[in-house]
Motif scaffolding. Structure first.
Motif, short mmCIF file in Angstrom:
data_model
loop_
_atom_site.label_atom_id
_atom_site.label_comp_id
_atom_site.label_asym_id
_atom_site.label_seq_id
_atom_site.Cartn_x
_atom_site.Cartn_y
_atom_site.Cartn_z
N GLY A 141 13.85 -3.21 15.24
CA GLY A 141 13.24 -2.85 16.52
C GLY A 141 12.63 -1.48 16.62
N PHE A 142 12.76 -0.64 15.57
CA PHE A 142 12.13 0.68 15.63
C PHE A 142 10.63 0.56 15.35
N ASP A 143 9.84 1.35 16.05
CA ASP A 143 8.40 1.40 15.83
C ASP A 143 8.09 2.61 14.95
N GLU A 144 7.37 2.38 13.87
CA GLU A 144 7.02 3.48 12.97
C GLU A 144 5.69 4.14 13.33
N GLY A 145 4.99 3.56 14.32
CA GLY A 145 3.71 4.14 14.72
C GLY A 145 2.62 3.83 13.70
N PRO A 146 1.46 4.48 13.88
CA PRO A 146 0.29 4.15 13.05
C PRO A 146 0.38 4.72 11.63
N VAL A 147 1.14 4.04 10.78
CA VAL A 147 1.20 4.36 9.35
C VAL A 147 0.61 3.19 8.59
N PHE A 148 -0.37 3.46 7.73
CA PHE A 148 -1.05 2.41 6.98
C PHE A 148 -1.04 2.76 5.51
N GLU A 149 -1.34 1.78 4.68
CA GLU A 149 -1.39 2.06 3.24
C GLU A 149 -2.33 3.23 2.92
N PRO A 150 -3.52 3.31 3.57
CA PRO A 150 -4.37 4.47 3.29
C PRO A 150 -3.71 5.81 3.66
N SER A 151 -2.73 5.78 4.56
CA SER A 151 -2.03 7.02 4.90
C SER A 151 -1.29 7.54 3.67
N TYR A 152 -0.66 6.62 2.94
CA TYR A 152 0.03 7.02 1.71
C TYR A 152 -0.96 7.51 0.66
N GLN A 153 -2.11 6.83 0.60
CA GLN A 153 -3.12 7.24 -0.38
C GLN A 153 -3.64 8.64 -0.05
N TYR A 154 -3.71 8.93 1.25
CA TYR A 154 -4.16 10.27 1.67
C TYR A 154 -3.22 11.33 1.11
N LEU A 155 -1.91 11.07 1.20
CA LEU A 155 -0.94 12.03 0.66
C LEU A 155 -1.09 12.14 -0.86
N ARG A 156 -1.27 11.00 -1.51
CA ARG A 156 -1.42 11.03 -2.98
C ARG A 156 -2.66 11.85 -3.36
N ASP A 157 -3.74 11.62 -2.62
CA ASP A 157 -4.97 12.36 -2.91
C ASP A 157 -4.79 13.86 -2.68
N ALA A 158 -3.85 14.19 -1.80
CA ALA A 158 -3.57 15.61 -1.51
C ALA A 158 -2.55 16.20 -2.50
N GLY A 159 -2.16 15.39 -3.48
CA GLY A 159 -1.27 15.93 -4.51
C GLY A 159 0.21 15.67 -4.29
N VAL A 160 0.52 14.74 -3.39
CA VAL A 160 1.93 14.41 -3.13
C VAL A 160 2.25 13.09 -3.83
N GLU A 161 3.20 13.15 -4.75
CA GLU A 161 3.65 11.91 -5.39
C GLU A 161 4.49 11.12 -4.40
N VAL A 162 4.21 9.83 -4.27
CA VAL A 162 4.96 9.00 -3.33
C VAL A 162 5.68 7.90 -4.10
N VAL A 163 6.99 7.81 -3.89
CA VAL A 163 7.81 6.77 -4.54
C VAL A 163 8.53 6.01 -3.44
N ARG A 164 8.44 4.69 -3.47
CA ARG A 164 9.02 3.91 -2.37
C ARG A 164 10.02 2.88 -2.89
N GLN A 165 10.88 2.46 -1.96
CA GLN A 165 11.87 1.41 -2.22
C GLN A 165 12.89 1.79 -3.29
N VAL A 166 13.33 3.04 -3.28
CA VAL A 166 14.45 3.48 -4.11
C VAL A 166 15.74 3.20 -3.32
N GLN A 167 16.60 2.35 -3.83
CA GLN A 167 17.85 1.96 -3.13
C GLN A 167 17.56 1.39 -1.74
#
Ligand SMILES: [Zn+2]
Length: 188
Positions: A141-167
């Motif tokens: 029931g929690f709302d995460e707001g406007p987060v989209f796959e391109p949002s993650y790509q934006y971080l990656r393009d800015a030099g942030v490594e993103v790793v998901r679904q660990v544990q």
């Protein structure tokens, strides 16, 4: 009630759970801490089911931790990630967590909401590691707001490594436990 300052505090039990001297070497132990913080926050009734921690990437030194404090502090911005980021920046006395050339990483028990994904970008961390997914949060029931796959790509393009679904499953279980124990779903 001051109109000129706001105070963010961690719960009293934090130092019972966190070993500040330990060097956390692997992603699994770093994530285990973030998830344990989320679990304890639920068990002890001190906020929502989310925990975060910030480390120096190379040394494994723990810089800060955060748990969700939205309801106890009457503060919609007091998500675990934002609390950890603000405490880390305060500890370093810097608005950027890479200004000193040290690479830092944010571990969070659930994929960040729109605010915290932005906060992650502005914090200067170079690595973001997430456990439960936004879908897991939405499922209770929690709302995460406007987060989209391109949002993650934006971080990656800015030099942030993103790793998901660990544990992911361990973290998702904490979300379910929170719901099953009658935890409040705010902003749902
Ligand atoms: Zn958030």
């Amino acid at each position: 009630m001051s109109r000129q300052s706001v105070t963010l505090t961690l719960p009293d039990w934090i130092n019972d759970v966190v070993d500040w001297q330990r060097r956390y070497q692997h992603d699994d132990e770093k994530m285990a801490l973030a998830i344990e913080l989320s679990r304890q926050n639920v068990l002890r009734g001190t906020g929502g089911p989310f925990g975060s921690a910030i480390f120096d990437c190379d040394s494994g030194k723990l810089l800060s931790v955060g748990v969700n404090r939205v309801m106890p502090l009457h503060n919609s911005s007091a998500h675990g990630e934002m609390v950890a980021i603000m405490l880390a920046e305060q500890a370093l006395q810097s608005f950027s967590l890479n200004a000193d050339g040290v690479k830092r990483e944010l571990f969070t028990s659930c994929e960040p909401c729109a605010m915290c994904l932005g906060g992650t970008l502005w914090s200067g961390v170079k690595r973001l590691v997430c456990a439960a997914t936004a879908e897991d949060a939405r499922a209770i029931g929690f709302d995460e707001g406007p987060v989209f796959e391109p949002s993650y790509q934006y971080l990656r393009d800015a030099g942030v490594e993103v790793v998901r679904q660990v544990q992911r499953s361990a973290a998702a279980q904490v979300l379910k436990d929170y719901l099953n124990h009658g935890g409040t779903i705010y902003n749902g």
